[in-house]
Design a protein around this motif. Structure first.
Motif, PDB file in Angstrom:
ATOM      1  N   ALA A  78       0.811  -1.218   0.000  1.00  0.00           N
ATOM      2  CA  ALA A  78       0.000   0.000   0.000  1.00  0.00           C
ATOM      3  C   ALA A  78       0.841   1.264   0.000  1.00  0.00           C
ATOM      4  N   VAL A  79       2.028   1.182   0.545  1.00  0.00           N
ATOM      5  CA  VAL A  79       2.854   2.376   0.749  1.00  0.00           C
ATOM      6  C   VAL A  79       3.651   2.662  -0.510  1.00  0.00           C
ATOM      7  N   ASP A  80       3.514   3.863  -1.032  1.00  0.00           N
ATOM      8  CA  ASP A  80       4.312   4.254  -2.188  1.00  0.00           C
ATOM      9  C   ASP A  80       5.244   5.402  -1.814  1.00  0.00           C
ATOM     10  N   GLY A  81       6.032   5.852  -2.787  1.00  0.00           N
ATOM     11  CA  GLY A  81       6.974   6.931  -2.531  1.00  0.00           C
ATOM     12  C   GLY A  81       8.364   6.465  -2.167  1.00  0.00           C
ATOM     13  N   TYR A  82       8.613   5.136  -2.239  1.00  0.00           N
ATOM     14  CA  TYR A  82       9.941   4.601  -1.959  1.00  0.00           C
ATOM     15  C   TYR A  82      10.878   4.839  -3.151  1.00  0.00           C
ATOM     16  N   ASP A  83      12.199   4.805  -2.883  1.00  0.00           N
ATOM     17  CA  ASP A  83      13.171   4.866  -3.967  1.00  0.00           C
ATOM     18  C   ASP A  83      12.984   3.691  -4.926  1.00  0.00           C
ATOM     19  N   SER A  84      12.603   2.531  -4.396  1.00  0.00           N
ATOM     20  CA  SER A  84      12.463   1.342  -5.230  1.00  0.00           C
ATOM     21  C   SER A  84      11.285   1.443  -6.194  1.00  0.00           C
ATOM     22  N   ASP A  85      10.410   2.467  -6.025  1.00  0.00           N
ATOM     23  CA  ASP A  85       9.301   2.634  -6.957  1.00  0.00           C
ATOM     24  C   ASP A  85       9.795   2.912  -8.372  1.00  0.00           C
ATOM     25  N   ALA A 106      -3.206   3.977  -1.292  1.00  0.00           N
ATOM     26  CA  ALA A 106      -3.032   2.854  -0.356  1.00  0.00           C
ATOM     27  C   ALA A 106      -3.779   1.602  -0.826  1.00  0.00           C
ATOM     28  N   PHE A 107      -3.806   1.380  -2.131  1.00  0.00           N
ATOM     29  CA  PHE A 107      -4.363   0.151  -2.697  1.00  0.00           C
ATOM     30  C   PHE A 107      -3.532  -1.036  -2.199  1.00  0.00           C
ATOM     31  N   GLY A 108      -4.177  -1.949  -1.459  1.00  0.00           N
ATOM     32  CA  GLY A 108      -3.447  -3.079  -0.882  1.00  0.00           C
ATOM     33  C   GLY A 108      -3.180  -2.945   0.599  1.00  0.00           C
ATOM     34  N   GLU A 109      -3.758  -1.912   1.240  1.00  0.00           N
ATOM     35  CA  GLU A 109      -3.581  -1.756   2.692  1.00  0.00           C
ATOM     36  C   GLU A 109      -4.009  -3.023   3.427  1.00  0.00           C
ATOM     37  N   SER A 110      -5.090  -3.629   2.959  1.00  0.00           N
ATOM     38  CA  SER A 110      -5.514  -4.927   3.481  1.00  0.00           C
ATOM     39  C   SER A 110      -5.823  -5.839   2.309  1.00  0.00           C
ATOM     40  N   VAL A 111      -5.479  -7.117   2.447  1.00  0.00           N
ATOM     41  CA  VAL A 111      -5.847  -8.118   1.445  1.00  0.00           C
ATOM     42  C   VAL A 111      -6.399  -9.340   2.175  1.00  0.00           C
ATOM     43  N   GLN A 112      -7.490  -9.892   1.653  1.00  0.00           N
ATOM     44  CA  GLN A 112      -8.096 -11.091   2.203  1.00  0.00           C
ATOM     45  C   GLN A 112      -8.510 -12.002   1.066  1.00  0.00           C
ATOM     46  N   VAL A 113      -8.380 -13.322   1.293  1.00  0.00           N
ATOM     47  CA  VAL A 113      -8.678 -14.309   0.260  1.00  0.00           C
ATOM     48  C   VAL A 113      -9.757 -15.260   0.759  1.00  0.00           C
ATOM     49  N   ALA A 114     -10.837 -15.398  -0.005  1.00  0.00           N
ATOM     50  CA  ALA A 114     -11.914 -16.354   0.286  1.00  0.00           C
ATOM     51  C   ALA A 114     -12.867 -16.369  -0.909  1.00  0.00           C
TER      52      ALA A 114
END
Length: 495
Positions: free
Chosen positions: A304-311, A356-364
Motif C-alpha cells: 500500500a505504501v508508495d513513494g519509496y526509492d524502489s518505486d 493505499a491500494f493493498g492496505e488490506s488483502v483477504q482471500v476467500a
C-alpha cells in the motif's frame, strides 16, 4: 489464513495422526486428550460455540477502557443462518472477569488475534495479542492470551496467558497466527517478537495455557517481519507460514519469505524469487488462499505504501499494488506472479499517490464458484472532492489465477451502503472475508477507523452468486458495542 483451507489441512493432519497412533499407548490427559494421538479439532477455526457458523472478531487496540487510553478490547459477534448477528455481541478487555491482566494505558489488547481449537475440545478458541503489555518491570514485552470457546461461545472464565515477551519492546502479540505446522493434528500458535523472531508454541495446549513445546526461529538475514499468513502453499497437507519482510538496512525493499511445515515443524526461510532471479517484491500485508482452485494455496501480497526509492524499478507501486503468487508442489512460484494496481485492466479507479491500494488483502470464495477471490482495501482513495474517504475492491479468482475482469468497488457512497463518505474516513483500512451463514459464500466486512472523528465503524456486506452486494448491508460502532468511542479507531484491523 483462509478458513476453508485451515479446516481441510487440520482434517487431513488429524486423520493421519490418528491413523498412525492406533498402536500408541493411551495416557489420560487433564483435558481428556490422549497423549500419543491427535485431539479432535473444531470443524471451523472461527466457530466459538460449535453451531456450524463462523463468528467474527473485531480487535480495537486503540480503544479507551476504564479511562485508560489505548488499553484495547476485542469485540465478538456470532454467525447464524441469516448471517452475522449484532445482537450477539460480546466485548472482552483486561478488566473483564476472568481475562488475565489489568487494563492499562498503552497495553493495546487486541493488537492482533487468531482463532482455532487450541485444546482439542471441538470449539474454536480466541488468541489475543497485547503488544504493549509490560512483563513485570519489562516495558512493552507483549503477551499472548487465550479466551476459550464452548457450547455457549467465548467465556473469560479460565482464560489464561500463553506467553509473555522476554525483553523490553519485544512487543510479542503484534502479530499472531495459528496453524498445524508439524502435521500432528494439534493446532500451533506463532507470534512475532522484537519484529525479528518467530516464537512458535506447539499444541495441544493444556487448560493452564501450557504448550507442548516452544521454539524461537531467528532470521539470520536480520529481516523485519511485517505481516504473517498461514496456509498450505505446497499441497502436502501441512500448514506453512509466509511473511512479508524488509531488511533493517534497506527499509523500502520488501519481499516474501516462507517457512515450510514438516513433521519436524517449520523449516526455512526461503525467499520467493522473480523471473530475473532476484527476490520478488513484497509489501506490508498478505493472505493465503486457493485462488485458482488447484488444491494448492496461493499467496496474495498488498503493498500500500508508495513513494519509496524502489518505486523507480516498480512503476506499478504508484498508489499501491498487489501481487498474486501461485502455489505449487514445490512451493510459491514467483516466476508466475501477477501484479495489479488501479491502472490494471478491469479494476475500478485510477492509480494515484497515497491511494493505499493493498492496505488490506483477504482471500476467500465470495461468489461460491469454487475459486477464492480477493478483497483489497483502498483507504486513501479520493473521490467526489473528498480526501481519503476510502473504498474496497474485489477481484475474482479463476483457473488462470487472479483477474481484473469483473472487479468491483464499494464505498460509503455506493447505493445501498449506510452512511456517507467523508474526508479521512479511511474506509477499507481493514477488510475481512467470512462466511457467517454457511452458504459457501464469504461476506465482506470493512472497517473505517476514521469515521466519526476517529471513533471508527464497521460495515457488513452480504454476498451472492454474483459477488458482494450492498443490498442488506449494515454498520455498527461503539454505540452497538457499548464501548467508549473516543479515538478508538474501530475497524483499523481484523487480524
Amino acid at each position: 489464513m483462509n478458513r476453508r483451507a485451515l479446516r481441510w489441512n487440520l482434517g487431513i493432519a488429524t486423520a493421519l495422526a490418528v491413523s498412525s497412533a492406533m498402536t500408541a499407548p493411551v495416557i489420560a490427559h487433564a483435558q481428556g486428550i490422549a497423549i500419543g494421538r491427535a485431539a479432535p479439532v473444531a470443524e471451523l477455526p472461527d466457530d466459538f460455540n460449535g453451531d456450524g457458523y463462523s463468528d467474527v472478531v473485531v480487535p480495537v487496540p486503540s480503544a479507551t477502557v476504564g479511562g485508560k487510553a489505548k488499553a484495547g478490547y476485542v469485540a465478538v459477534m456470532y454467525g447464524s443462518p441469516t448471517g452475522l448477528k449484532a445482537s450477539t455481541k460480546q466485548v472482552f478487555h483486561q478488566d473483564s472477569a476472568g481475562i488475565p491482566g489489568v487494563a492499562e494505558a498503552g497495553d493495546a489488547y487486541g493488537s492482533s488475534v487468531t482463532t482455532g481449537d487450541l485444546d482439542g475440545d471441538g470449539y474454536a478458541d480466541l488468541v489475543v495479542g497485547a503488544s504493549g503489555e509490560d512483563g513485570g518491570t519489562v516495558t512493552d514485552a507483549g503477551s499472548l492470551a487465550v479466551i476459550w470457546g464452548g457450547v455457549k461461545g467465548l467465556s473469560g472464565s479460565g482464560s489464561v496467558t500463553l506467553a509473555l515477551g522476554d525483553g523490553a519492546y519485544d512487543r510479542l502479540g503484534r502479530t499472531v497466527r495459528a496453524g498445524d505446522f508439524d502435521g500432528d493434528g494439534a493446532l500451533d500458535v506463532v507470534g512475532v517478537e522484537n519484529y525479528l523472531n518467530l516464537r512458535v508454541l506447539s499444541g495441544p495446549f493444556g487448560p493452564d495455557g501450557s504448550a507442548r513445546s516452544t521454539v524461537r526461529i531467528t532470521d539470520t538475514e536480520d529481516m523485519r517481519l511485517l505481516d504473517l499468513a498461514t496456509g498450505d502453499i505446497n499441497g502436502d497437507g501441512v500448514t506453512d507460514l509466509a511473511a512479508v519482510v524488509n531488511s533493517v538496512d534497506e527499509y523500502d525493499w520488501r519481499h516474501i519469505r516462507y517457512w515450510t511445515g514438516t513433521k519436524a515443524g517449520l523449516t526455512g526461510p526461503v525467499s520467493v524469487k522473480a523471473a530475473n532471479g532476484r527476490r520478488l517484491q513484497g509489501g506490508e500485508s498478505l493472505d493465503i488462499g486457493d485462488v485458482n482452485n488447484d488444491g494448492i494455496e496461493d499467496i496474495v501480497v498488498g503493498r500500500a505504501v508508495d513513494g519509496y526509492d524502489s518505486d523507480v524499478e516498480i512503476p506499478t507501486a504508484n498508489g499501491g499494488m498487489i501481487t498474486y503468487v501461485p502455489g505449487s508442489r514445490s512451493g510459491p512460484v514467483g516466476t508466475r506472479a501477477k501484479v495489479f494496481n488501479q491502472d490494471s485492466v478491469g479494476i475500478p479507479g485510477v492509480a494515484e499517490n497515497n491511494d493505499a491500494f493493498g492496505e488490506s488483502v483477504q482471500v476467500a470464495d465470495i461468489d461460491g464458484d469454487g475459486y477464492e477471490d480477493v478483497s483489497i482495501g483502498v483507504p486513501g482513495e479520493d473521490f467526489d472532492g473528498r480526501s481519503q474517504a476510502g473504498s474496497v475492491v474485489t477481484l475474482r479468482g479463476t483457473a488462470f489465477g487472479l483477474t481484473g475482469t469483473g472487479a468491483k468497488s464499494y464505498s460509503q457512497d455506493t447505493t445501498g451502503v449506510p452512511g456517507v463518505a467523508e474526508n479521512n474516513d479511511r474506509f477499507g483500512t481493514a477488510a475481512e472475508l467470512v462466511d457467517t451463514n454457511a452458504d459457501g459464500r464469504a461476506e465482506l466486512i470493512v472497517g473505517a477507523p476514521g469515521e466519526n472523528a476517529d471513533a471508527g465503524s464497521v460495515w457488513v456486506f452480504k454476498s451472492t452468486s454474483s459477488g458482494v452486494t450492498p443490498t442488506g448491508s449494515f454498520t455498527f460502532g461503539a454505540g452497538t458495542l457499548g464501548t467508549v468511542p473516543t479515538r478508538a479507531q474501530l475497524g483499523s484491523t481484523f487480524n
